[in-house]
Design a protein around this motif. Structure first.
Motif, mmCIF file in Angstrom:
data_model
loop_
_atom_site.group_PDB
_atom_site.id
_atom_site.type_symbol
_atom_site.label_atom_id
_atom_site.label_comp_id
_atom_site.label_asym_id
_atom_site.label_seq_id
_atom_site.Cartn_x
_atom_site.Cartn_y
_atom_site.Cartn_z
ATOM 1 N N GLN A 107 -5.481 2.549 -11.532
ATOM 2 C CA GLN A 107 -4.664 2.788 -10.212
ATOM 3 C C GLN A 107 -5.021 1.418 -9.706
ATOM 4 O OE1 GLN A 107 -6.635 5.561 -7.639
ATOM 5 N NE2 GLN A 107 -5.015 5.411 -5.942
ATOM 6 N N SER A 108 -6.016 0.437 -9.782
ATOM 7 C CA SER A 108 -6.022 -0.756 -9.039
ATOM 8 C C SER A 108 -5.157 -1.778 -9.535
ATOM 9 C CB SER A 108 -7.679 -1.216 -9.935
ATOM 10 O OG SER A 108 -7.320 -1.657 -10.879
ATOM 11 N N PHE A 109 -4.230 -1.684 -10.456
ATOM 12 C CA PHE A 109 -3.244 -2.533 -10.462
ATOM 13 C C PHE A 109 -2.063 -2.283 -9.268
ATOM 14 C CE2 PHE A 109 -4.943 -2.955 -14.769
ATOM 15 C CZ PHE A 109 -5.033 -4.140 -14.838
ATOM 16 N N TRP A 110 -2.088 -1.176 -8.976
ATOM 17 C CA TRP A 110 -1.271 -0.780 -7.727
ATOM 18 C C TRP A 110 -2.088 -1.018 -6.403
ATOM 19 C CZ3 TRP A 110 3.864 1.733 -7.627
ATOM 20 C CH2 TRP A 110 4.209 2.324 -6.253
ATOM 21 N N SER A 111 -3.222 -0.344 -6.528
ATOM 22 C CA SER A 111 -3.862 -0.572 -4.941
ATOM 23 C C SER A 111 -4.422 -1.676 -4.602
ATOM 24 C CB SER A 111 -4.891 0.853 -4.948
ATOM 25 O OG SER A 111 -6.005 0.314 -5.946
ATOM 26 N N ILE A 487 3.636 4.731 -12.557
ATOM 27 C CA ILE A 487 3.006 5.058 -11.144
ATOM 28 C C ILE A 487 1.694 5.749 -11.458
ATOM 29 C CG2 ILE A 487 3.057 5.453 -8.830
ATOM 30 C CD1 ILE A 487 6.221 4.729 -8.949
ATOM 31 N N PRO A 488 0.843 5.193 -10.926
ATOM 32 C CA PRO A 488 -0.572 5.869 -11.301
ATOM 33 C C PRO A 488 -0.510 7.189 -10.680
ATOM 34 C CG PRO A 488 -1.211 3.766 -10.396
ATOM 35 C CD PRO A 488 0.469 3.805 -10.427
ATOM 36 N N TYR A 489 -1.034 8.372 -11.427
ATOM 37 C CA TYR A 489 -0.727 9.879 -10.925
ATOM 38 C C TYR A 489 -1.337 9.963 -9.431
ATOM 39 C CZ TYR A 489 -1.525 14.848 -10.571
ATOM 40 O OH TYR A 489 -1.877 16.150 -10.298
ATOM 41 N N LYS A 490 -2.469 9.497 -9.070
ATOM 42 C CA LYS A 490 -2.875 9.585 -7.828
ATOM 43 C C LYS A 490 -1.999 9.233 -6.560
ATOM 44 C CE LYS A 490 -7.192 9.442 -5.089
ATOM 45 N NZ LYS A 490 -8.447 9.147 -5.273
ATOM 46 N N GLU A 491 -1.330 8.101 -6.866
ATOM 47 C CA GLU A 491 -0.253 7.421 -5.966
ATOM 48 C C GLU A 491 0.868 8.344 -5.634
ATOM 49 O OE1 GLU A 491 -1.192 5.151 -3.896
ATOM 50 O OE2 GLU A 491 -2.905 4.127 -5.127
ATOM 51 N N LEU A 492 1.139 9.276 -6.580
ATOM 52 C CA LEU A 492 2.138 10.194 -6.544
ATOM 53 C C LEU A 492 1.856 11.573 -5.596
ATOM 54 C CD1 LEU A 492 3.501 10.213 -10.207
ATOM 55 C CD2 LEU A 492 4.621 8.779 -8.069
ATOM 56 N N GLN A 493 0.638 11.871 -5.363
ATOM 57 C CA GLN A 493 0.345 13.123 -4.901
ATOM 58 C C GLN A 493 0.488 13.351 -3.461
ATOM 59 O OE1 GLN A 493 -0.592 15.543 -7.406
ATOM 60 N NE2 GLN A 493 0.358 13.735 -8.180
ATOM 61 N N LEU A 497 6.941 9.394 -3.371
ATOM 62 C CA LEU A 497 7.181 8.228 -4.574
ATOM 63 C C LEU A 497 7.747 9.105 -5.646
ATOM 64 C CD1 LEU A 497 3.984 6.023 -4.341
ATOM 65 C CD2 LEU A 497 6.227 5.837 -3.033
ATOM 66 N N VAL A 498 8.588 8.535 -6.571
ATOM 67 C CA VAL A 498 9.167 8.788 -7.783
ATOM 68 C C VAL A 498 8.585 8.271 -8.994
ATOM 69 C CG1 VAL A 498 11.444 9.455 -8.722
ATOM 70 C CG2 VAL A 498 11.188 9.689 -6.187
ATOM 71 N N GLN A 499 8.154 8.856 -10.085
ATOM 72 C CA GLN A 499 7.840 8.419 -11.136
ATOM 73 C C GLN A 499 8.836 7.434 -11.782
ATOM 74 O OE1 GLN A 499 5.565 6.575 -12.841
ATOM 75 N NE2 GLN A 499 4.036 8.406 -13.050
#
Length: 505
Positions: A107-111, A487-493, A497-499
């Motif tokens: 997730q960190s590469f996104w967050s 896209i990391p799973y947690k960011e979609l919850q 956002l669309v995968q």
């Protein structure tokens, strides 16, 4: 980039805690302390601390286990993930063999990148009202825009379909934000960079005490790279020419190729004449395992990750190395490509040869080939004697952009043809004692592979050239899917956002 040769770390840390992150993990926690956003940035010192906190995310290039260099190397045709086993870092292993999915995508590469953007957005809203010299406000603004552009550039290259956020948002708003088109994201990146370049107060060069700070040359170089990734080749060539000057000479910004290629990897040779955008690390912190990768560690993690496991020096003329974790071992294909090149010794630590000749020994890790990434392997003299955990506090800086890179990108932007493209290619080759070879896109691609090996560029190059599907087919790469990360799973919850395509199965 915490060691910017000017230290306000305690204040910067307060800003980090106060401002938090775009990650929902941070947004759901009430900020602690007294310096909340509403009453911060009351003076120049606080504004500077805010700027340091924006720079801080640059550490993502080589700091922490989830760093850009080792991650991007792992998915290229030049390196394997390596490490201690097939489960040693699910994300890096999954990218290396193209089984990566939303659940194991770090997730960190996104967050982390959005954390940098969040800090930049907030600082940009506050700078104009800080009681300080207008020229300093303008300089801080320009630096912040270049940093935001860099973070968005990494995000759009890695994930492609990302939210475009340019103003501070409340925690509830993050759940309703939608993805922008890549075209819109690139337009914002270009806007940030062109506005920064237009600033009269973004310096052409900086003093030694400010070595890690953004200069006008760095902004031009990044803009040229952004144009190149969009196939805006004439615009890219113009930006790179501004940075490069006469091939082999000293440019208007003081950039010049080092005479000795190996000197690029001398740990003490920081912010040298070839460095355009560089991430600073230090061995002077007291960081331990409890702080590693959480944003306040200051060491270069690529160093320990790339070293051979259980290394033992036997002969007096063997390198004196601390042991490492054996990530990013080179493939046999890359070894065969580079073995006769003058850059071989600086690029590859041939443990297979050292062990065969009884000079040194090691224990092979996962996917071991015996060929290690010598550019980042530290020597025992680099091990900290301070209070921090030694393996987490290496001090080697890392390059985001260096001059040989911009020479080759300009030659590519020129279509791999013509007198100037030839001179640019020749200059990179002459530095290591190689004769001229006729310029072409194929020659430039080969030169980039040899010159920039292990620096985290190869996967992005293969994708933008359209070569990834062919070069990475044996690793499981699927065209139309693996050009970008899931896209990391947690960011979609609970968000809109669309995968990315291909990752929903």
């Amino acid at each position: 980039m915490k060691t910017i040769n000017f230290k306000l770390l305690s204040i910067a840390t307060a800003v980090v805690i106060t401002l938090g992150s775009c990650s929902k993990d941070y947004l759901e926690v009430e900020p602690k302390g007294t310096s909340l956003e509403s009453n911060y940035y009351q003076n120049q010192e606080q504004a500077f601390a805010g700027l340091v906190s924006v720079y801080d995310i640059m550490r993502k290039n080589s700091g922490g286990f989830e760093n850009m260099i080792t991650m991007m190397n792992s998915g290229s045709d030049d390196n394997y993930a390596g490490g201690g086993g097939a489960t040693d870092g699910a994300g890096i292993q999954g990218f290396s063999n193209y089984t990566i999915n939303a659940n194991i995508m770090p997730q960190s590469f996104w967050s982390d990148h959005y954390q940098g953007i969040f800090r930049a957005n907030y600082l940009l809203t506050k700078l104009s009202s800080v009681p300080m010299d207008a020229a300093l406000i303008d300089r801080y603004t320009a630096e912040t825009k270049v940093l935001r552009a860099n973070y968005y550039f990494n995000l759009v290259r890695m994930f492609k379909n990302i939210p475009l956020i340019t103003v501070p948002m409340t925690s509830s708003e993050f759940y309703t934000v939608e993805q922008a088109t890549p075209v819109a994201v690139y337009a914002q990146i270009e806007k940030d960079l062109t506005e920064a370049i237009a600033s009269a107060n973004l310096p052409n060069t900086v003093s030694t005490s400010e070595s890690a700070r953004i200069t006008k040359g760095a902004a031009h170089a990044l803009l040229g790279k952004v144009y190149l990734y969009q196939n805006k080749n004439s615009q890219a060539a113009t930006e790179f020419a501004t940075v490069n000057g006469t091939p082999g000479g000293t440019s208007q910004y003081g950039y010049r190729l080092l005479t000795n290629f190996a000197d690029l990897w001398t740990v003490n040779n920081k912010f040298n004449s070839e460095s355009i955008l560089e991430v600073a690390h230090t061995n002077a912190s007291s960081i331990g395992w409890e702080n590693w990768g959480n944003g306040i560690d200051e060491g270069n993690s690529t160093n320990v990750m790339c070293g051979p496991r259980t290394y033992s020096k036997i002969a007096s003329d063997a390198p004196d190395l601390p042991s490492g974790w054996s990530f990013n071992v080179f493939t046999q294909d890359f070894y065969d490509f580079i073995k006769l090149d003058p850059r071989f010794a600086a690029t590859v630590l041939d443990m297979k040869d050292l062990q065969t000749r009884g000079k040194a020994s090691y224990i092979g890790g996962y996917q071991d080939t015996g060929y290690f990434l010598n550019k980042f392997i530290p020597r025992r003299s680099d091990v900290t004697t301070g209070t921090g955990e030694p393996v987490l506090n290496y001090r080697q800086n890392s390059y985001v952009i260096r001059l040989a890179d911009t020479y080759l990108m300009e030659a590519e932007a020129l279509g791999g043809t013509g007198t100037r493209a030839q001179a640019l290619l020749d200059a990179v080759r002459a530095r290591v004692g190689l004769a001229s070879t006729p310029v072409s896109l194929a020659a430039i691609k080969a030169e980039r592979r040899a010159e920039l090996a292990g620096e985290g560029h190869r996967f992005f190059d293969l994708v933008r050239w359209g070569d990834a599907a062919t070069k990475l087919a044996s690793r499981g790469f699927r065209a139309g899917k693996n050009e970008v990360f899931p896209i990391p799973y947690k960011e979609l919850q609970n968000t809109k956002l669309v995968q990315n395509p291909g990752y929903n199965q």
